[in-house]
Design a protein around this motif. Structure first.
Motif, PDB file in Angstrom:
ATOM      1  N   UNK A 160       9.362  -0.138  -1.824  1.00 60.34           N
ATOM      2  CA  UNK A 160       9.976  -0.710  -0.928  1.00 60.34           C
ATOM      3  C   UNK A 160       9.809  -2.186  -1.609  1.00 60.34           C
ATOM      4  N   UNK A 161      11.265  -3.131  -1.609  1.00 61.46           N
ATOM      5  CA  UNK A 161      11.101  -4.341  -1.528  1.00 61.46           C
ATOM      6  C   UNK A 161      11.183  -5.161  -2.789  1.00 61.46           C
ATOM      7  N   UNK A 219       0.943  -1.047  -0.329  1.00 60.71           N
ATOM      8  CA  UNK A 219       0.006  -0.237  -0.062  1.00 60.71           C
ATOM      9  C   UNK A 219       0.731   1.220  -0.214  1.00 60.71           C
ATOM     10  N   UNK A 220       0.644   2.082  -1.230  1.00 59.23           N
ATOM     11  CA  UNK A 220       1.462   3.172  -1.448  1.00 59.23           C
ATOM     12  C   UNK A 220       0.839   4.523  -2.215  1.00 59.23           C
ATOM     13  N   UNK A 264       1.961  10.231  -2.750  1.00 58.03           N
ATOM     14  CA  UNK A 264       2.706   9.068  -2.988  1.00 58.03           C
ATOM     15  C   UNK A 264       4.453  10.013  -2.912  1.00 58.03           C
ATOM     16  N   UNK A 265       4.279  11.144  -2.872  1.00 59.01           N
ATOM     17  CA  UNK A 265       5.837  12.117  -2.728  1.00 59.01           C
ATOM     18  C   UNK A 265       6.226  11.834  -0.922  1.00 59.01           C
ATOM     19  N   UNK A 266       5.347  12.725  -0.191  1.00 57.12           N
ATOM     20  CA  UNK A 266       5.349  12.198   1.504  1.00 57.12           C
ATOM     21  C   UNK A 266       5.889  11.045   1.178  1.00 57.12           C
ATOM     22  N   UNK A 311      10.193   6.888   3.169  1.00 57.92           N
ATOM     23  CA  UNK A 311      10.461   5.047   3.184  1.00 57.92           C
ATOM     24  C   UNK A 311      11.797   5.393   2.781  1.00 57.92           C
ATOM     25  N   UNK A 312      12.223   6.075   1.956  1.00 53.42           N
ATOM     26  CA  UNK A 312      13.261   6.482   1.093  1.00 53.42           C
ATOM     27  C   UNK A 312      13.863   5.274   0.369  1.00 53.42           C
TER      28      UNK A 312
END
Length: 237
Positions: free
Chosen positions: A142-143, A53-54, A70-72, A77-78
């Motif tokens: 991420x991942x 979830x992003x 999305x930007x936040x 999450x780097x």
């Protein structure tokens, strides 16, 4: 491990579906067919492909994707990357931040200099160009493992007419303001200054024409206004 390319098949299956600004997608429904807006489409594809979830915030009935989230998320999450890297990377995302009174945008890069995105009411979900448009960031999920394509050249950042400080001004801005008035959109005084009111009026005109309502004049918006692009030397300061 999931690959960046995996999301492209998910997104491609929805090319041709309808765009509605502010539409709420059913993120948990694998059979959802739209309508979409840009951030909902991107978040739905990310969830359905990677179960991540992003780009969402909790609002009312559940997760609500939007470009600012999305930007936040990318910051938190780097996973921010340069626009140039995102253009070369299948499955990376291209982000345009919201300007004052104007909306942002999210698109999926195909790693070949094009996008898959819910672009606007005029276009629906489509393969779009990367070049000739303004992007502020790229990001990953991420991942997920991403593999940039070094053979792809990132496009030059486009020249667009937008709100800047000091404000852009000149006869080309006057032409934009007059073209808006002829189409019953009223940017205020025809003063040749590209300020916030003119930009908001451009965004309203873009929404009416089914273009991405970003408040910036580039090739598509100039064409819709009946103007040439780019401005000639001396038409802008």
């Amino acid at each position: 491990m999931f690959e960046g390319e995996d999301i492209l098949k998910t997104a491609e299956a929805h090319i041709g579906e309808r765009y509605v600004l502010g539409a709420r997608a059913e993120l948990g429904n694998p059979d959802y067919k739209g309508p979409w807006d840009c951030a909902e489409f991107a978040s739905w594809c990310a969830w359905q492909t990677y179960r991540v979830l992003f780009g969402t915030t909790e609002y009312g009935a559940g997760p609500d994707p939007f470009s600012g989230a999305w930007i936040e998320d990318a910051h938190a999450r780097n996973v921010l990357v340069d626009v140039e890297e995102a253009v070369r990377t299948p499955g990376a995302f291209l982000l345009r931040r919201k300007r004052e009174g104007l909306i942002g945008h999210v698109a999926i890069s195909d790693g070949q200099g094009r996008t898959i995105e819910a672009r606007g009411a005029r276009y629906g979900v489509m393969r779009g160009p990367v070049s000739g448009r303004l992007w502020d960031h790229g990001c990953h999920i991420p991942g997920v493992r991403y593999r940039p394509n070094p053979a792809v050249q990132a496009p030059e950042r486009p020249a667009v007419l937008k709100v800047e400080h000091p404000y852009r001004r000149g006869t080309y801005v006057e032409a934009v303001q007059k073209a808006l008035r002829r189409r019953s959109f009223h940017p205020g005084a025809v003063d040749g200054i590209y300020g916030r009111q003119t930009a908001r009026t451009v965004a309203n005109f873009q929404a009416f024409k089914g273009l991405a309502p970003d408040g910036m004049v580039g090739p598509d918006t100039a064409e819709a206004l009946g103007l040439s692009w780019p401005p000639k030397p001396g038409e802008l300061e």
